[in-house]
Write an enzyme that holds these catalytic residues in place. Structure first.
Site, PDB file in Angstrom:
ATOM      1  N   ASP A  90       0.941  -1.275   0.059  1.00 34.85           N
ATOM      2  CA  ASP A  90      -0.080   0.085  -0.009  1.00 34.85           C
ATOM      3  C   ASP A  90       0.985   1.299   0.062  1.00 34.85           C
ATOM      4  O   ASP A  90       2.097   1.222   0.296  1.00 34.85           O
ATOM      5  CB  ASP A  90      -0.999  -0.253   1.268  1.00 34.85           C
ATOM      6  N   ASP A 125      -3.967   7.073  -3.582  1.00 32.29           N
ATOM      7  CA  ASP A 125      -5.368   7.457  -3.822  1.00 32.29           C
ATOM      8  C   ASP A 125      -5.598   8.360  -2.547  1.00 32.29           C
ATOM      9  O   ASP A 125      -5.106   8.264  -1.548  1.00 32.29           O
ATOM     10  CB  ASP A 125      -6.122   6.421  -3.890  1.00 32.29           C
ATOM     11  N   ALA A 193     -11.791   3.212   1.155  1.00 35.64           N
ATOM     12  CA  ALA A 193     -12.621   4.245   2.121  1.00 35.64           C
ATOM     13  C   ALA A 193     -13.703   3.515   2.640  1.00 35.64           C
ATOM     14  O   ALA A 193     -14.861   4.135   3.121  1.00 35.64           O
ATOM     15  CB  ALA A 193     -12.801   5.614   1.457  1.00 35.64           C
ATOM     16  N   CYS A 276     -13.269 -24.140  18.228  1.00 34.90           N
ATOM     17  CA  CYS A 276     -12.674 -23.839  17.067  1.00 34.90           C
ATOM     18  C   CYS A 276     -11.704 -25.171  16.648  1.00 34.90           C
ATOM     19  O   CYS A 276     -11.252 -25.769  17.774  1.00 34.90           O
ATOM     20  CB  CYS A 276     -11.629 -22.605  16.812  1.00 34.90           C
ATOM     21  N   CYS A 278      -8.727 -25.349  15.153  1.00 37.69           N
ATOM     22  CA  CYS A 278      -7.266 -24.901  14.935  1.00 37.69           C
ATOM     23  C   CYS A 278      -6.360 -25.557  15.849  1.00 37.69           C
ATOM     24  O   CYS A 278      -6.865 -26.120  16.925  1.00 37.69           O
ATOM     25  CB  CYS A 278      -7.157 -23.517  14.553  1.00 37.69           C
ATOM     26  N   CYS A 281      -6.470 -24.087  19.554  1.00 33.11           N
ATOM     27  CA  CYS A 281      -7.605 -24.320  20.214  1.00 33.11           C
ATOM     28  C   CYS A 281      -7.730 -25.662  20.647  1.00 33.11           C
ATOM     29  O   CYS A 281      -8.239 -26.352  21.544  1.00 33.11           O
ATOM     30  CB  CYS A 281      -8.751 -23.805  19.279  1.00 33.11           C
TER      31      CYS A 281
END
Ligand code: GUN
Ligand code: ZN
Length: 481
Positions: A90, A125, A193, A276, A278, A281
Site C-alpha cells: 500500500d 489515492d 475508504a 474451533c 485449529c 484451540c
C-alpha cells in the site's frame, strides 16, 4: 509483469479465480494478511505454512523506516520479509486518511514500491471519509483519478498497478469511478475508504457502495475490498464480487485479547471453551490460553487460521453453488449484517446477471430466500411460457385429464410446467411446508404467467386448506379441490 485475472467458477456475483502477476499466482477469493515489518507477530514464513499465498505490507512504513528502507531497496521486499509468495504494497494512503497528510508523492511512492520489488503497487489515492460532504468526495475523487492516470502514464500499461475506486457513499460517484478505472485499463481494483463503514457496522451502506462500484467496473476486474478483515462479512462481500481481502484484524484483535469466530468476536477473558478446530484451540483450554506466556501470538495464529478457513469455505461454496446458504447463515449472526443482506437482496436483479445457471441445491431458509437470484431468474423467464386455452395449476389437488397444459405450483418460484419441474432451479429446490412469503412469491409468478397468456382459462387444483386463499387471490380462475 502485468496483472492477470482468470475466473474459474461463479456463484451469485462471486467467483473462484486465479490472480497472476509475473511468476506469482494466488487462488481467489484470497486473504492477504497485513504484515507490519516492525511488529511481526506471525512471521511471513509461518503464514506460508498456513496456506497463505499472498500478503500486503505498507510501502510508506518501509520508506520511512531507518531499519528497513535501505535493506528493502538492496535485498528486496521478499527477502526482507522471508516470503516468496505474492506481496502487495500500500502507498501511504491509509496514513493519509488517518493523519491527514503524508510526506510522499504519487510518483515517489510508486517508484519506491517498484524498487523494493513489490508485486502489486498502489498509487496515492485519497480515501475520503464516508461522512464527508459531496463536494469533498468529488474533489478528492478528481485527485485520485488524476493520480491513476498519472500512474499509467509514468509507469506504463504493463506495470502491476492497482486502481483504487473511491467515491464515498455516493453511488453515482462510485459507479463512475469504477467505470473510469476500468477504462484506464486497471485489472486489479481495490474499493477504498470502507474502513469507517466496517468499523461502524454500516453494512447497508457498504453494500450500496460496493454494488455501485461493481456496476461501473469491468466484470473481468479482480476486486479487492480495502481493509476488510473480519471473516463474518466475507461471504456477503464475495457475493457482490469482491475477490481479495486484507486483514490486520487477526493481529489487532489478538493484541486486545479478542478471539475471532466466523460469526463474530468473543473476548478471551470471558469464554470457557475454545470453539474451533485449529491447532491452538485443540491443544489449549481457554484457561491455558489466557495464561500462556505467548498468548498474543497464539491468539493471532487462531484468528488468522479461522479467517483463512472461512476463505476456503467460501471457495468451496462457490464451486458447489451454495454461496447463498453461506451468506444467509453469516448474515444472521449480527442484526447489522442482516441489514446488509437485505440490502444485497434489493440488488438481486443486478446480481442475477452474473449468477450461474445451475446449482447444487436451493434450500429455502425463510422470507429472504424469495428474493434470491434463482427466483428472479425463473420469474424473468415466465413471460416466455406459452399456454394453451385450458391450463391446470396443481397445488396439491387432484389431476383431471382434460387440460392442454399442466403446471405445478412451486413456491417460491411460481407455476412451473410439469415438463420443467425437474430443471434448475426447481429440480434442486427443497422447501419446508409452504409459508406466506413463499406463497406470495409464487403467486406473483402466477400473475406474470397469466398476464403473458391473457386468453388462457386457468384452473387451480388445490388441497382444501388453500381453497379460500386461492379463490380470493385469483377470483377469475376456477378452483377445484
Ligand atoms: N487501506 C484501507 N482503505 C484504503 C484506501 O481507501 N486506499 C488505500 N490506498 N489503502 C487503504
Ligand atoms: Zn482456533
Amino acid at each position: 509483469m502485468s496483472i492477470q485475472f482468470e475466473i474459474m467458477h461463479k456463484d451469485i456475483a462471486g467467483r473462484v479465480g486465479r490472480l497472476t502477476v509475473g511468476d506469482k499466482r494466488i487462488r481467489t477469493p484470497a486473504l492477504l494478511p497485513v504484515v507490519n515489518p516492525h511488529i511481526q507477530i506471525i512471521p511471513p514464513a509461518g503464514m506460508a505454512a498456513m496456506g497463505i499465498e499472498g500478503l500486503i505490507t505498507n510501502a510508506y512504513i518501509f520508506s520511512k523506516s531507518a531499519d528497513f528502507r535501505e535493506e528493502a531497496l538492496s535485498r528486496g521486499l521478499h527477502s526482507v520479509l522471508g516470503f516468496d509468495g505474492l506481496i502487495m504494497t500500500d502507498s501511504g494512503s491509509f496514513q493519509l486518511s488517518v493523519y491527514g497528510s503524508v510526506d510522499t508523492t504519487n510518483e515517489t511512492t510508486i517508484s519506491f514500491q517498484r524498487d523494493i520489488g513489490s508485486d502489486i503497487w498502489v498509487p496515492l489515492d485519497i480515501p475520503t471519509h464516508p461522512d464527508a460532504p459531496r463536494e469533498t468526495v468529488e474533489a478528492d475523487l478528481a485527485v485520485t483519478m488524476s493520480r491513476l492516470r498519472e500512474a499509467k502514464e509514468l509507469f506504463g500499461d504493463d506495470a502491476p498497478l492497482a486502481g483504487p475506486v473511491q467515491g464515498g457513499l455516493y453511488p453515482d460517484l462510485r459507479e463512475r469511478a469504477g467505470r473510469e478505472t476500468s477504462e484506464l485499463g486497471f485489472a486489479f481494483c481495490p474499493i477504498g475508504a470502507v474502513v469507517p463503514l466496517l468499523e461502524g457496522y454500516r453494512y447497508k451502506e457498504l453494500v450500496r457502495s460496493v454494488i455501485a462500484a461493481r456496476k461501473g467496473l469491468s466484470s473481468a476486474a479482480c476486486v479487492h475490498l480495502f481493509g476488510a478483515g473480519h471473516p463474518s462479512m466475507f461471504a456477503l462481500a464475495v457475493a457482490m464480487g469482491c475477490d481479495i481481502f486484507d486483514s490486520a484484524a487477526y493481529a489487532l484483535y489478538a493484541r486486545e485479547g479478542r478471539y475471532i469466530t466466523p460469526s463474530g468476536t468473543l473476548k478471551l477473558a470471558e469464554i470457557s471453551e475454545l470453539p474451533c478446530a485449529c491447532s491452538v484451540c485443540r491443544s489449549h483450554t481457554a484457561d491455558e490460553l489466557r495464561s500462556a506466556p505467548d498468548k498474543e501470538r497464539l491468539l493471532a495464529y487462531h484468528n488468522l487460521a479461522v479467517t483463512q478457513a472461512e476463505i476456503s469455505r467460501i471457495r468451496l461454496s462457490i464451486q458447489e453453488g451454495t454461496l447463498w446458504d453461506l451468506v444467509d447463515e453469516r448474515c444472521r449472526s449480527h442484526p447489522r449484517l442482516l441489514d446488509g443482506y437485505r440490502e444485497l437482496l434489493k440488488h438481486a436483479h443486478f446480481l442475477e446477471r452474473s449468477d450461474r445457471a445451475t446449482k447444487r441445491r436451493f434450500f429455502y431458509r425463510g422470507d429472504e430466500s424469495c428474493s434470491r437470484t434463482e427466483v428472479i431468474k425463473f420469474q424473468e423467464m415466465i413471460p416466455r411460457i406459452q399456454l394453451g386455452k385450458r391450463s391446470l395449476i396443481l397445488c396439491g389437488g387432484p389431476r383431471p385429464q382434460e387440460f392442454d397444459d399442466v403446471l405445478e405450483l412451486r413456491p417460491p418460484f411460481g407455476a412451473v410446467p410439469t415438463e420443467l419441474s425437474e430443471t434448475a432451479p426447481m429440480g434442486q429446490s427443497e422447501v419446508p411446508e409452504w409459508d406466506d412469503a413463499m406463497l406470495a412469491s409464487a403467486f406473483a409468478g402466477v400473475d406474470a404467467l397469466l398476464s403473458a397468456n391473457p386468453d388462457t382459462d386457468v384452473t387451480f387444483s388445490t388441497t382444501p386448506d388453500l381453497l379460500d386463499l386461492i379463490r380470493r387471490r385469483f377470483p377469475a380462475a376456477q378452483v377445484i379441490s
